[in-house]
Write an enzyme that holds these catalytic residues in place. Structure first.
Site, short mmCIF file in Angstrom:
data_model
loop_
_atom_site.label_atom_id
_atom_site.label_comp_id
_atom_site.label_asym_id
_atom_site.label_seq_id
_atom_site.Cartn_x
_atom_site.Cartn_y
_atom_site.Cartn_z
N TRP A 22 -21.19 -3.83 4.95
CA TRP A 22 -20.78 -2.52 5.48
C TRP A 22 -22.02 -1.74 5.93
O TRP A 22 -23.09 -1.89 5.34
CB TRP A 22 -20.04 -1.71 4.41
CG TRP A 22 -18.79 -2.37 3.88
CD1 TRP A 22 -18.61 -2.91 2.65
CD2 TRP A 22 -17.55 -2.56 4.59
NE1 TRP A 22 -17.33 -3.42 2.53
CE2 TRP A 22 -16.66 -3.22 3.71
CE3 TRP A 22 -17.10 -2.24 5.86
CZ2 TRP A 22 -15.36 -3.57 4.06
CZ3 TRP A 22 -15.80 -2.58 6.22
CH2 TRP A 22 -14.95 -3.23 5.32
N ASN B 243 1.75 8.09 9.27
CA ASN B 243 1.37 6.71 8.92
C ASN B 243 0.68 5.98 10.07
O ASN B 243 -0.31 5.28 9.87
CB ASN B 243 2.61 5.93 8.48
CG ASN B 243 2.25 4.51 8.06
OD1 ASN B 243 1.44 4.32 7.16
ND2 ASN B 243 2.81 3.52 8.73
N TRP C 26 -5.53 1.30 2.50
CA TRP C 26 -6.90 1.06 2.99
C TRP C 26 -7.23 -0.42 3.01
O TRP C 26 -7.81 -0.93 3.97
CB TRP C 26 -7.91 1.86 2.15
CG TRP C 26 -8.03 3.25 2.69
CD1 TRP C 26 -7.38 4.36 2.24
CD2 TRP C 26 -8.81 3.66 3.82
NE1 TRP C 26 -7.70 5.44 3.02
CE2 TRP C 26 -8.58 5.05 4.00
CE3 TRP C 26 -9.66 3.01 4.71
CZ2 TRP C 26 -9.18 5.78 5.02
CZ3 TRP C 26 -10.26 3.74 5.72
CH2 TRP C 26 -10.03 5.11 5.88
C1 FAD Z 1 -5.08 4.06 5.12
C2 FAD Z 1 -3.77 4.47 4.52
C3 FAD Z 1 -3.74 5.30 3.40
C4 FAD Z 1 -2.52 5.69 2.83
N1 FAD Z 1 -2.54 6.51 1.73
C5 FAD Z 1 -1.37 6.88 1.15
C6 FAD Z 1 -1.36 7.70 0.00
O1 FAD Z 1 -2.40 8.08 -0.55
N2 FAD Z 1 -0.15 8.08 -0.51
C7 FAD Z 1 1.04 7.66 0.05
O2 FAD Z 1 2.10 8.03 -0.45
N3 FAD Z 1 1.04 6.84 1.12
C8 FAD Z 1 -0.11 6.45 1.70
N4 FAD Z 1 -0.09 5.63 2.80
C9 FAD Z 1 1.21 5.09 3.27
C10 FAD Z 1 1.94 5.93 4.33
O3 FAD Z 1 1.06 6.28 5.36
C11 FAD Z 1 2.58 7.19 3.77
O4 FAD Z 1 3.33 6.89 2.61
C12 FAD Z 1 3.53 7.83 4.79
O5 FAD Z 1 2.82 8.16 5.96
C13 FAD Z 1 4.15 9.07 4.20
O6 FAD Z 1 4.93 9.71 5.15
P1 FAD Z 1 6.48 9.87 4.95
O7 FAD Z 1 6.78 10.33 3.56
O8 FAD Z 1 6.98 10.73 6.04
O9 FAD Z 1 6.97 8.38 5.13
P2 FAD Z 1 8.39 7.75 5.47
O10 FAD Z 1 8.22 6.90 6.67
O11 FAD Z 1 9.44 8.77 5.52
O12 FAD Z 1 8.62 6.75 4.26
C14 FAD Z 1 9.29 7.13 3.06
C15 FAD Z 1 8.40 6.84 1.86
O13 FAD Z 1 8.10 5.45 1.81
C16 FAD Z 1 6.77 5.27 1.31
N5 FAD Z 1 5.97 4.63 2.35
C17 FAD Z 1 6.08 4.75 3.69
N6 FAD Z 1 5.17 3.98 4.32
C18 FAD Z 1 4.46 3.38 3.35
C19 FAD Z 1 3.38 2.45 3.35
N7 FAD Z 1 2.85 1.98 4.49
N8 FAD Z 1 2.87 2.04 2.16
C20 FAD Z 1 3.40 2.47 1.00
N9 FAD Z 1 4.43 3.34 0.94
C21 FAD Z 1 4.95 3.80 2.09
C22 FAD Z 1 6.22 6.64 1.00
O14 FAD Z 1 6.42 6.92 -0.36
C23 FAD Z 1 7.06 7.54 1.89
O15 FAD Z 1 7.15 8.85 1.42
C24 FAD Z 1 -1.31 5.23 3.39
C25 FAD Z 1 -1.34 4.39 4.51
C26 FAD Z 1 -2.55 4.02 5.07
C27 FAD Z 1 -2.55 3.13 6.27
#
Ligand code: FAD
Length: 467
Positions: A300, A335, A376
């Site tokens: 890195w 996301n 990540w």
């Molecule tokens: C680099 C990176 C870091 C992230 N950090 C977090 C974090 O710290 N906390 C977090 O809750 N999510 C994280 N996510 C996953 C995701 O981006 C978020 O959960 C999502 O954007 C939340 O928006 P929403 O509640 O409107 O999702 P919606 O699309 O409405 O989804 C409903 C629920 O599903 C779960 N979910 C959705 N997408 C994911 C996913 N890719 N991975 C795991 N669970 C998911 C979440 O709990 C979310 O609230 C991360 C993704 C990336 C790529």
């Protein structure tokens, strides 16, 4: 009066559908609800998430008060404080919903043994997932799943549980309340746009779910990748602090929604959350160490200026900068743009994913011990079931594809508001007339790109290839 019982609230700041709370109610004993701000076990919350938690605690305390109970708040070593509280109150049982970080598991195991040695009970429940992570096993290998799709299929085949409960309006209080430290002071939200967007607490969570069903559920499967407007549920901070359970969300989908494309897609996103916790349990070092061992020697770059430009939303790539500024102003990031911003840091800038993880941990309202590290590692390519390393998001194409009219980008990078068409995502490609008509002087009003996409892409591929 009979011996009281303790309900230890942790990552489950709700009264409905709370298995630990429901079990305490069923015991018919007086209930002492406790929250310990644990300074010894579990990762300390970042600034934004801490604000959320403290606001949510006030809501929880209010909801308990209306039922005749007082939330006891103490700050310090979780294990020592719980032992002291049990002795002080002579509680017969401590109920909790399980957490899955390695040191919180160790703490709960120790508490349970200590309670047993002292002729008391410690009872853990599944409160924030569908299943405890050890329940879902790959029958072919006899081990855990490493890939999402078969994992989620196995969960669905096992039948998602739906453990719902509503507490009675009045509950039995102990004869004497133990002392409580004052709840953390109410404070202003750490980012300017947060108050308008969020209502921490169980009521806010249920409202958010209703709003999602009303406004964004129809079309979710197609729209969820569009960062402009509200296209997803925004339930993540509520889920992070357990203000709503996945089981409640599942039940609320109901039969008519669950059998639609939108319903299946939405539920599978909740499944990704389940998978992150599953991984955290099976790979306890996930927040610090690459799941694919070979990435531990990855060279890195140590590039503090580039890291700072990324954090401040000044990379010169509009979709990346908009994402980082959305984070700074709302405590949230869509996301799609999380993936773009994370890919840019780890691939274009070749900066260690842990730097990005730490910044998100500090700034996200939903900063989550499992989802953040899993997200990540997935983006950097070093996680289980990760995006392959050669998938390097092109931030220009990503912008054009997912934010075609620039709604999202211009909201958070308003200095680009007068640009139209494809150059919104590559202002340096605009003619000097276009730039001057839009009132932009590159590197004055908006930064020039800190790396050239083609050069950065080639550099990343070389390094990843050599692994
Ligand atoms: C680099 C990176 C870091 C992230 N950090 C977090 C974090 O710290 N906390 C977090 O809750 N999510 C994280 N996510 C996953 C995701 O981006 C978020 O959960 C999502 O954007 C939340 O928006 P929403 O509640 O409107 O999702 P919606 O699309 O409405 O989804 C409903 C629920 O599903 C779960 N979910 C959705 N997408 C994911 C996913 N890719 N991975 C795991 N669970 C998911 C979440 O709990 C979310 O609230 C991360 C993704 C990336 C790529």
């Amino acid at each position: 009066m009979s011996q009281p019982v303790i309900v230890w609230f942790r990552q489950d700041l709700r009264l409905n559908d709370n298995p630990a709370f429901a079990a305490a109610i069923q015991s018919n004993a007086p209930i002492i609800p406790v929250f310990v701000d644990d300074t010894a076990y579990g990762r300390a919350a970042g600034t934004t998430s801490l604000w959320w938690r403290n606001t949510s605690l006030r809501a929880l305390a209010g909801d308990l008060k209306t039922r005749g109970l007082t939330l006891i708040y103490r700050k310090g070593d979780g294990l020592a404080l719980m032992r002291a509280l049990v002795e002080e109150t002579n509680a017969a049982t401590v109920f909790w919903n399980r957490q899955y970080e390695k040191d919180t598991i160790a703490r709960d195991t120790q508490l349970k043994s200590w309670l047993k040695e002292n002729n008391r009970n410690g009872v853990g429940h599944v409160g924030n997932l569908f299943f405890d992570p050890w329940q879902i096993i790959n029958k072919n290998s006899g081990s855990h799943y490493k890939v999402f799709s078969p994992f989620w299929k196995a969960c669905l085949q096992a039948g998602l549980p739906c453990d719902l409960s509503v507490p009675p309006a009045q509950l039995t209080a102990p004869e004497q309340w133990p002392k409580s430290q004052p709840l953390p002071e109410a404070s202003a939200a750490p980012a300017t746009g947060m108050d308008a967007l969020w209502q921490p607490g169980e009521r806010g969570a249920l409202k958010m779910l209703d709003m999602f069903f009303e406004n964004s559920f129809d079309g979710y499967a197609d729209n969820r990748d569009t960062p402009g407007g509200v296209t997803t549920s925004r339930l993540s901070p509520h889920l992070r602090w357990g203000e709503i359970s996945p089981q409640r969300i599942y039940a609320s989908l109901g039969e008519e929604r669950i059998d639609t494309n939108d319903g299946r897609k939405f539920l599978s996103e909740i499944g990704w959350r389940e998978f992150s916790y599953y991984l955290l349990y099976h790979y306890p070092d996930m927040p610090e160490r690459c799941l694919q061992q070979k990435f531990e020697t990855f060279p890195w770059r140590d590039a503090p200026e580039d890291l700072e430009a990324w954090k401040q939303g000044r990379t010169g790539y509009p979709i990346v900068d908009a994402a980082m500024r959305e984070l700074a102003t709302t405590g949230f990031m869509h996301n799609r743009t999380r993936m773009i911003a994370a890919s840019f840091l780890t691939k274009h800038l070749l900066i260690d994913w842990r730097e990005g993880e730490r910044w998100f941990w500090e700034c996200l309202a939903d900063a989550d011990p499992a989802n953040n590290a899993a997200g990540w590692q997935w983006t950097a390519g070093c996680g289980a079931d990760a995006a392959p390393y050669f998938r390097i998001f092109n931030p220009i194409i990503q912008g054009r594809k997912f934010d075609p009219d620039g709604t999202y980008t211009k909201t958070y990078a308003p200095e680009l508001a007068n640009l139209t068409g494809k150059v919104i995502f590559a202002p340096w490609e605009a003619s000097s007339d276009t730039l001057s008509d839009a009132g932009i002087s590159l590197d004055v009003d908006y930064p020039a790109p800190i790396v050239k996409h083609e050069t950065a892409r080639a550099r990343a591929l070389d390094v990843f290839h050599a692994l």
